[in-house]
Design an enzyme around this catalytic site. Structure first.
Site, short mmCIF file in Angstrom:
data_model
loop_
_atom_site.label_atom_id
_atom_site.label_comp_id
_atom_site.label_asym_id
_atom_site.label_seq_id
_atom_site.Cartn_x
_atom_site.Cartn_y
_atom_site.Cartn_z
N GLN A 126 41.60 41.43 28.96
CA GLN A 126 42.55 40.64 29.36
C GLN A 126 42.45 38.86 29.22
OE1 GLN A 126 41.90 40.24 33.75
NE2 GLN A 126 44.18 39.57 34.09
N GLY A 127 43.42 38.64 28.45
CA GLY A 127 43.13 37.11 28.01
C GLY A 127 44.06 36.26 28.81
N GLU A 245 47.42 44.30 40.36
CA GLU A 245 46.07 44.23 40.47
C GLU A 245 45.55 44.26 41.92
OE1 GLU A 245 42.76 41.50 38.43
OE2 GLU A 245 44.64 40.71 38.61
C1 LIG Z 1 33.13 38.25 36.35
C2 LIG Z 1 34.35 37.91 36.16
C3 LIG Z 1 35.07 38.42 35.38
C4 LIG Z 1 36.36 37.90 35.07
N1 LIG Z 1 37.06 38.65 34.11
C5 LIG Z 1 38.25 37.96 33.59
C6 LIG Z 1 39.38 38.64 32.57
O1 LIG Z 1 38.78 39.68 32.34
N2 LIG Z 1 40.41 38.11 32.16
C7 LIG Z 1 40.71 36.66 32.74
O2 LIG Z 1 41.66 36.29 32.15
N3 LIG Z 1 40.07 36.30 33.68
C8 LIG Z 1 39.01 36.73 34.35
N4 LIG Z 1 38.16 36.28 34.98
C9 LIG Z 1 38.62 34.86 35.49
C10 LIG Z 1 39.12 34.75 36.85
O3 LIG Z 1 40.34 35.22 37.25
C11 LIG Z 1 38.94 33.10 37.33
O4 LIG Z 1 37.45 32.86 37.41
C12 LIG Z 1 39.35 32.95 38.71
O5 LIG Z 1 40.75 33.01 38.75
C13 LIG Z 1 39.04 31.55 39.16
O6 LIG Z 1 39.13 30.49 38.44
P1 LIG Z 1 38.10 29.51 37.97
O7 LIG Z 1 36.81 30.42 37.75
O8 LIG Z 1 38.34 28.78 37.10
O9 LIG Z 1 37.61 28.76 39.57
P2 LIG Z 1 38.57 27.64 39.90
O10 LIG Z 1 39.99 27.93 39.87
O11 LIG Z 1 38.21 26.00 39.16
O12 LIG Z 1 38.12 27.52 41.40
C14 LIG Z 1 36.81 26.91 41.84
C15 LIG Z 1 36.85 27.13 43.34
O13 LIG Z 1 38.03 26.34 44.10
C16 LIG Z 1 38.75 27.28 44.58
N5 LIG Z 1 40.13 26.92 44.59
C17 LIG Z 1 40.89 26.80 43.60
N6 LIG Z 1 42.16 26.48 43.65
C18 LIG Z 1 42.28 26.41 44.92
C19 LIG Z 1 43.31 26.16 45.96
N7 LIG Z 1 44.59 25.86 45.60
N8 LIG Z 1 43.15 26.14 47.32
C20 LIG Z 1 41.76 26.54 47.79
N9 LIG Z 1 40.81 26.73 46.94
C21 LIG Z 1 41.17 26.67 45.75
C22 LIG Z 1 38.48 28.66 44.02
O14 LIG Z 1 38.48 29.68 45.00
C23 LIG Z 1 36.78 28.26 43.72
O15 LIG Z 1 36.22 28.66 45.12
C24 LIG Z 1 36.95 36.57 35.47
C25 LIG Z 1 35.88 36.09 36.32
C26 LIG Z 1 34.85 36.26 36.45
C27 LIG Z 1 33.87 35.79 37.42
#
Ligand SMILES: Cc1cc2nc3c(=O)[nH]c(=O)nc-3n(C[C@H](O)[C@H](O)[C@H](O)COP(=O)(O)OP(=O)(O)OC[C@H]3O[C@@H](n4cnc5c(N)ncnc54)[C@H](O)[C@@H]3O)c2cc1C
Lengths: 385, 388
Positions: A126-127, A245
């Site tokens: 998934q990208g 999902e």
């Molecule tokens: C183990 C793992 C596997 C994954 N696998 C995939 C994959 O296969 N493909 C893929 O595309 N992605 C994948 N992801 C990505 C995942 O979807 C993102 O990590 C997730 O969407 C959160 O984004 P971020 O890590 O950039 O955190 P951020 O969005 O930067 O968030 C940081 C913190 O701020 C909070 N936050 C953000 N926005 C808000 C808001 N509007 N209000 C309140 N709080 C907020 C978040 O909840 C979090 O606590 C994976 C992530 C992990 C950890």
């Protein structure tokens, strides 16, 4: 109001239970029970056994290998799989890209991809996420520029789960950087990961494991025929995918199983400790409430739309999953420190993996729409706040 | 499997909701009622009787409607929704339930018909000062007097005890065959309000109700049924009441959340409505999670009570009670906090919701009791299976 399963559903449950406990190799189920990492071969083997029996992608249209089951039967299938320690069909294939291709793909895309996707002949990645686009997914930058009947892709994806095994990746790419709304300029593109210019780099997680990756794209040429849906329709497709999902996302069966195993691991004497017993009782109660909520949701999402309470399942499901992993660490006590010991260790396996599993499961409340995002959904769409 | 009410159940809910919204939709009316002599509105009680609600769980032969725990839950939830102060739980579910379970044909006819008709109020006189949550009695003792019985001792707090026409009393039986707990067992008795040697001292309770200290001094009593150990009946009745109380709590918390939601979207501070602040909306989301999980468990417990064995019913009752004790408290407290100062005023309803939630807990067992009850069993099975 009625609690029992109908005779038909009870028979269905029995059939699933028998299949999962007799047809999927014990060694694979033991790996899941021990909370150890599955190899690629084990995941593929298990999914192919399911697929041969029509049990890998029941949610797809019947024409493409789906089953005409009720939502309750799908729930039973899902729970029984977890109870029997059978690895769930690879989510990227079975619940993400498969339904997307079935719903938005051309006839040719369906014929090319769906059978191989169901059978895990193609391993999908998934990208979606990028370094600057996580929760705010629409901020993604990875660009695809049309050049004749090809797209040229440049940019970076991250957090790509099991990307090291990936044959293909379904990517959200920016096709119109000028679009007024950032959501409007995104497309959904299928990319063969063996194409020149695709590079996968591992990311190590806190448990020491390697399950996520960065994926880099440098002048990667992708046939335009691999665009799913219309150009710039990617955001709608992504919303469709993320909606799927979230269904079945509370891993109730798996968490219950770990809790039941934990009782066996520690034995009766520990369970007589009133504080330990009280912790089990409290978690079990919440898990039961969650399971019943999941049942209420499936019993009443017959029109195919996810119940508004689905976010409750993701939120509470991940919290309880994490809480159980925390309990297991406490039960393991000093033995949990032996996480790096080999099989000649005197510390039982479950205690050795307890803390890595706990650390790894911190992810459960982050990916797939973090718990904060789920709270946001509940507040906005359910409570109207 | 099905978690929806059928047409008849929905009709019952709509009728009860209609009546209660008219009575207490305006919170000021509830305040007026709780300030009255009985702390509830006798007029509303009579209307509930006319609707058949006060006889709901009793057999038709006893003047009731022959309905089950789901219907009782529907009524209780609606009572909770508007914070109705009528003593449905104590008079119908507890006292009436004990009569229905232990009474002879003649006793059931004599007591349940007038209760169902709203002509006679029963009170459940079980709790004893310092005795905790238990299904046995010790501070009130029964002794045999010729053909009859006599009670001596204390019961407190007895909800609506001061105005009840008949008290349904638990009392320690004289020495006899011991029951597991080492005593002689606990009997169930009825005592007429005007019996000799009975004194009642009434007082208000924090949730707007009234309770009483009741003392018996050689007070003539009638044994319900045989006069034998009725601990099992008491347990069963308490379990039924726990599930009904959980349904009432469900109504209480669902309206606590709606009130909070309405408040967050209308109250302005810093030039904007409060729902602009995510720290607050997230807390409301967590209240919603609590509400949905509670609803699932409460409906389930009622279904188990309806169809399961006494053992299963007892576990289900503890599960519902534990959920309500923890989630109900959280939601009740958060509702007040998110309302700010107005939340702690007597003229506003949210604060009273928490008060009532705590009262239900005090009557039927708190999280510690129910956790302990459930904890004692965790080693005896692997997974909890919600389906029978
Ligand atoms: C183990 C793992 C596997 C994954 N696998 C995939 C994959 O296969 N493909 C893929 O595309 N992605 C994948 N992801 C990505 C995942 O979807 C993102 O990590 C997730 O969407 C959160 O984004 P971020 O890590 O950039 O955190 P951020 O969005 O930067 O968030 C940081 C913190 O701020 C909070 N936050 C953000 N926005 C808000 C808001 N509007 N209000 C309140 N709080 C907020 C978040 O909840 C979090 O606590 C994976 C992530 C992990 C950890």
């Amino acid at each position: 109001m009625r609690l029992e399963l109908s005779a038909e559903d009870a028979a269905f449950r029995e059939e699933m239970r028998t299949f999962f406990t007799t047809q999927v190799p014990q060694s694979i189920r033991d790996t899941v029970a021990a909370r150890e990492e599955l190899s690629k071969e084990q995941i593929v083997e298990s999914q192919r056994i399911l697929n041969a029996a029509g049990l890998a992608v029941p949610g797809w249209p019947v024409e493409w290998g789906g089953q005409d089951w009720t939502p309750l039967q799908r729930h039973i299938w899902h729970e029984e799989m977890q109870s029997a320690c059978v690895p769930l069909p690879l989510a990227f294939n079975a619940s993400m890209v498969g339904p997307v291709i079935a719903a938005y793909g051309t006839q040719e895309q369906k014929e090319t991809f769906l059978p191989q996707t169901a059978n895990l002949d193609i391993w999908w990645s998934q990208g979606f996420s990028e370094p600057d686009a996580g929760s705010d997914l629409a901020g993604l930058r990875c660009a695809a520029v049309r050049d004749g009947d090809e797209y040229v892709v440049n940019g970076q994806k991250t957090w790509t789960t099991l990307g090291q095994y990936g044959d293909w990746i379904f990517n959200l790419v920016r096709t119109n950087p000028e679009a007024e709304k950032k959501q409007a300029g995104i497309s959904f593109l299928l990319i063969d990961m063996t194409t020149p210019g695709v590079e996968v780099r591992p990311i190590e997680l806190i448990d020491g494991g390697h399950e996520v990756n960065e994926v880099w794209f440098t002048d990667v040429r992708v046939p335009a025929a691999n665009l799913v849906g219309a150009e710039n329709q990617g955001w709608d497709i992504a919303k469709f995918l993320l909606g799927n999902e979230r269904v079945g996302v509370a891993p109730v069966g798996a968490v219950k199983r770990v809790l039941a195993h934990a009782k066996e691991w520690v034995g009766e004497e520990t369970l007589r400790d009133p504080l330990v017993a009280a912790r089990f009782a409290a978690i079990e109660n919440e898990l039961l409430a969650l399971e019943l909520t999941a049942l209420r949701v499936v019993a009443h999402s017959a029109d195919g739309k996810p119940h508004p309470a689905s976010s409750v399942l993701k939120l509470k499901g991940s919290e309880l999953q994490q809480e159980v992993s925390d309990l297991v660490v406490e039960l393991a006590g000093p033995g949990s420190l032996a996480s790096g010991a080999g099989d000649d260790s005197g510390v039982p396996g479950w205690a050795r993996v307890a803390t890595p599993a706990y650390l790894n499961l911190r992810k459960a409340s982050i990916y797939g729409g973090s718990n904060e995002i789920q709270r946001q959904i509940i507040a906005r769409t359910i409570l109207g706040l | 499997m099905d978690f929806e009410y059928d047409d008849e159940q929905q009709a019952l809910r709509d009728a009860v909701r209609g009546l209660l919204t008219k009575a207490y939709g305006d919170f000021e009316k509830r305040r007026t009622a709780t300030r009255g002599e009985r702390a509830y509105d006798p007029d509303v009680w009579r209307q509930l009787a006319e609707m058949g609600v006060l006889g709901l769980p009793f057999a038709e032969a006893d003047g009731g409607m022959g309905a089950g725990p789901l219907e009782v839950g529907i009524v209780a939830e609606e009572l909770g929704r508007v914070l109705a102060p009528e003593p449905f739980l104590t008079a119908v579910v507890l006292a009436g339930g004990a009569v229905a379970a232990a009474g002879t044909d003649a006793q059931r006819a004599a007591l349940l018909e007038p209760l169902a008709a709203g002509e006679s109020l029963l009170a459940w006189a079980h709790d004893e000062p310092g005795h905790g949550y238990t299904s046995s009695a010790s501070a009130t003792k029964a002794s045999q007097e010729g053909d009859g019985w006599m009670l001596t001792g204390t019961k407190e707090p007895v909800v609506s005890g001061e105005h009840a026409d008949v008290l349904v009393v638990t009392a320690a039986l004289p020495d006899g065959p011991s029951t597991g707990s080492g005593g002689a067992g606990t009997g169930l008795f009825t005592v007429a309000a005007d019996a000799a040697g009975l004194t009642r001292t009434g007082y208000p309770t924090h949730d707007g109700g009234r309770a009483a200290l009741i003392t018996f001094d050689g007070t003539p009593a009638e044994a319900l049924g045989e006069g034998a150990d009725a601990t099992a009946v008491v347990e069963r009745v308490l379990d039924q009441a726990r599930v009904a109380a959980a349904a009432e709590a469900l109504g209480l918390i669902s309206e606590a959340l709606s009130a909070t939601r309405d408040y967050l979207t209308s109250r302005k501070q810093f030039g904007v409505t409060l729902n602009t602040f995510q720290a607050l909306t997230f807390r409301a989301s967590d209240m919603y999670v609590d509400l949905e999980l509670t609803r699932s468990l409460v409906l389930w417990a009622a279904m188990v009570l309806d169809a399961g064995s006494p053992e299963e019913a007892s576990v289900a009752a503890s599960r519902a009670a534990l959920q309500v004790a923890t989630a109900g408290k959280r939601v009740g407290q958060e509702a007040i906090q998110l309302h700010g100062g107005i939340g702690v005023t007597a003229e506003y309803s949210v604060g009273h919701r928490l008060s009532r939630l705590r009262a239900l807990e005090a009557q039927l067992g708190d999280a510690r009791l129910h956790t302990a009850r459930l904890a004692g069993r965790v080693a005896s099975y692997g997974e909890v299976d919600p389906l029978p």
